[in-house]
Write an enzyme that holds these catalytic residues in place. Structure first.
Site, short mmCIF file in Angstrom:
data_model
loop_
_atom_site.label_atom_id
_atom_site.label_comp_id
_atom_site.label_asym_id
_atom_site.label_seq_id
_atom_site.Cartn_x
_atom_site.Cartn_y
_atom_site.Cartn_z
N GLU A 1 47.55 45.19 43.40
CA GLU A 1 46.18 44.76 43.73
C GLU A 1 45.53 45.81 44.62
O GLU A 1 46.15 46.30 45.56
CB GLU A 1 46.20 43.41 44.47
CG GLU A 1 44.80 42.89 44.80
CD GLU A 1 44.82 41.63 45.66
OE1 GLU A 1 45.54 40.67 45.32
OE2 GLU A 1 44.13 41.64 46.70
N GLU B 1 50.99 38.63 49.10
CA GLU B 1 50.77 39.35 50.35
C GLU B 1 51.36 38.63 51.54
O GLU B 1 50.67 37.88 52.24
CB GLU B 1 49.27 39.59 50.58
CG GLU B 1 48.65 40.55 49.60
CD GLU B 1 47.22 40.93 49.93
OE1 GLU B 1 46.61 40.31 50.83
OE2 GLU B 1 46.71 41.87 49.29
C1 IDC Z 1 39.78 36.99 48.25
C2 IDC Z 1 38.67 36.70 47.27
C3 IDC Z 1 37.68 35.76 47.90
C4 IDC Z 1 38.42 34.54 48.40
C5 IDC Z 1 39.55 34.94 49.33
C6 IDC Z 1 40.40 33.77 49.78
O1 IDC Z 1 38.07 37.92 46.86
O2 IDC Z 1 36.68 35.40 46.96
O3 IDC Z 1 37.52 33.71 49.09
O4 IDC Z 1 40.41 35.82 48.67
O5 IDC Z 1 41.07 33.21 48.72
C7 IDC Z 1 43.60 40.14 49.27
C8 IDC Z 1 44.10 38.96 48.57
C9 IDC Z 1 43.03 38.33 47.72
C10 IDC Z 1 41.69 38.40 48.41
C11 IDC Z 1 41.30 39.86 48.53
C12 IDC Z 1 39.91 40.11 49.13
O6 IDC Z 1 45.26 39.23 47.78
O7 IDC Z 1 43.40 36.99 47.47
O8 IDC Z 1 40.74 37.76 47.58
N1 IDC Z 1 42.32 40.53 49.33
O9 IDC Z 1 39.84 39.57 50.43
N2 IDC Z 1 44.29 40.98 50.01
C13 IDC Z 1 43.48 41.89 50.57
C14 IDC Z 1 42.20 41.63 50.13
#
Ligand code: IDC
Length: 470
Positions: A388, A296
């Site tokens: 995702e 992302e």
């Molecule tokens: C989130 C995880 C969370 C973690 C955070 C930081 O769910 O537990 O603390 O990342 O690492 C994304 C990202 C993905 C995120 C997810 C939800 O690709 O890594 O995971 N998210 O926030 N993009 C949009 C949402």
């Protein structure tokens, strides 16, 4: 400009509802041409492009009538306001294409559902006047129709997604299988493999392949946050062993270089080259691997992302020439929308490479109609892959939004866009499919281990695939 009488006769069914529109327009010289093409079709759905050319005097405000036979329904259209009553669909101009000069064209499109007969309409009218034109459904897509409608709900017994589909490739805007037929892969993404390795073992992967009937397993290898940068060879090995576990069960594996913070993928450019050189060399003979080069990107221009992609893709190609590669898009892979842009920045300046798709990510409780409209529009122009998405807020937690999630998955199904859900883990957050503590045990099948989100997603993933087999 000369209209053939034969063509007029061939499409001279004037629609009752459309004939009543704008009677004053009848006084002006009228005429129109519609070129209609089915871009892709699948069991129960299709996507069509409609080019409308005004052959008469300039119109300011127009309505296109589309007469179907029966069983077809416009579900989502673009570049016009689409409605449907009975077998007649109607597209009314939007603001920017209100005026159509003599000889001017405008391109519309829609995704529709259909049953029973061919999805092609029989005739068109513009402001009530019958149009000449062409209706094309390619022979490939009509073959698709025949076989996908006749195979219905009998997937080949005992054959896995990889055994049926083989090496994938991008064809047009679709992901295609070894028979060059569009397919959709549905599956799950890991959480960060640095944190949730306990959720990816033989029992959980068996459950994913046979209880969930998933086609796809995305391996989210964070680069920062205690990820790859802390132990490159350890994480490379961990990814490879998860690729092997997916392969052994006939599932596709997405190798996700999970950049997130910082948002500029160029920060990790050298790491990406090293990592992808290694995994692409090691896995080049496999046909279940898809590479995702930047999860992302955020806070960075499309031009920078494109530059990164054009440096990393050749490294993968040198080792593994035929694999599909996924390219992240601006603003957390929202095609730019979350930073006030849109898909045109990619359409106007695509990555200079073949066999690639662009990723789109969404979180259903945060990203709704305007994001869905973007995907509907963009899907006609760009190969998209939802590597995702979450059923919850963009934080990964909070409200589980079933209605928005269902609307999203309906759209992805219609457009045959592949997807992986965040996450196949027991993280203590609402996006996780398993209840907290599940991964400490040995049971991953059945409904007792699932969260609300997990139960919903599993119910969407484990329906038959009906992959074309010839
Ligand atoms: C989130 C995880 C969370 C973690 C955070 C930081 O769910 O537990 O603390 O990342 O690492 C994304 C990202 C993905 C995120 C997810 C939800 O690709 O890594 O995971 N998210 O926030 N993009 C949009 C949402």
């Amino acid at each position: 400009m000369k209209r053939s009488t034969a063509a007029i006769a061939a499409c001279a069914v004037v629609l009752g509802s459309a004939a009543t529109v704008l009677p004053h327009a009848m006084a002006a010289a009228t005429g129109c041409r519609v070129d209609y093409a089915v871009a892709s079709q699948w069991s129960g759905g299709f996507q069509a492009s409609v080019k409308v050319t005004n052959l008469g005097d300039t119109v300011s405000g127009w309505t296109l009538g589309v007469a179907f036979t029966a069983g077809q329904r416009v579900t989502q259209g673009w570049n016009a306001t689409w409605t449907q009553s009975g077998a007649t669909a109607t597209a009314t101009n939007v603001d920017w294409n209100r005026t159509l000069g003599t000889g001017a064209s405008t391109d519309l499109g829609f995704v529709g559902s259909w049953s029973g007969s061919n999805p092609a309409p029989t005739s068109f009218t513009l402001n009530g006047v019958a149009c000449t034109g062409s209706i094309s459904t390619t022979s490939t897509t009509s073959t698709t129709t025949t076989s996908t409608t006749t195979t219905t709900t009998n997937p080949p017994v005992g054959r896995t997604p990889v055994a049926i589909n083989g090496q994938l490739r991008v064809c047009g805007v679709n992901l295609c299988n070894q028979y060059n037929r569009p397919i959709q892969l549905r599956g799950m993404s890991t959480h960060g493999i640095q944190w949730f390795a306990k959720c990816h073992n033989n029992a959980s992967l068996d459950a994913l392949a046979t209880d969930w009937n998933a086609d796809l397993f995305r391996i989210a290898m964070y680069v920062q946050e205690q990820g790859y940068e802390t132990n490159p060879s350890g994480f490379t090995n961990q990814v490879n062993s998860l690729v092997d576990m997916a392969e052994a069960r006939g599932m596709y594996a997405v190798i996700d270089f999970h950049t997130l913070t910082p948002g500029d993928p160029n920060y990790n450019l050298e790491r990406a080259k090293t990592f992808f050189r290694s995994v692409a060399t090691r896995n080049s003979a496999k046909n279940n691997v898809i590479y995702e080069i930047a999860n992302e990107p955020n806070g960075v221009s499309w031009a920078s992302i494109k530059s990164y992609a054009e440096q990393v893709i050749p490294v993968i190609r040198a080792a593994d020439p035929d694999a599909v590669i996924l390219v992240g898009t601006r603003a957390w892979s929202s095609l730019g929308v979350s930073e006030g842009s849109n898909e045109t920045e990619v359409i106007n300046n695509p990555v200079n490479a073949q066999n690639i798709m662009y990723t789109f990510h969404f979180y259903a409780a945060s990203h709704k109609d305007n994001y869905r409209a973007t995907v509907s529009r963009a899907a006609a122009r760009l190969p998209l892959f939802v590597s995702e998405f979450g059923t919850v807020l963009a934080t990964g937690g909070g409200t589980y939004d079933r209605a928005s999630s269902a609307a999203w998955l309906d759209l992805l199904d219609q457009l045959k866009i592949s997807y992986a859900n965040w996450t196949y883990s027991d993280a203590n957050e609402s996006s996780a499919a398993f209840r907290p503590g599940t991964c400490n045990g040995s049971t991953f099948t059945g409904s007792g281990v699932l969260t609300e989100s997990g139960a919903f997603i599993k119910s969407r993933i484990n329906t038959p695939d009906n992959f074309p087999t010839s």
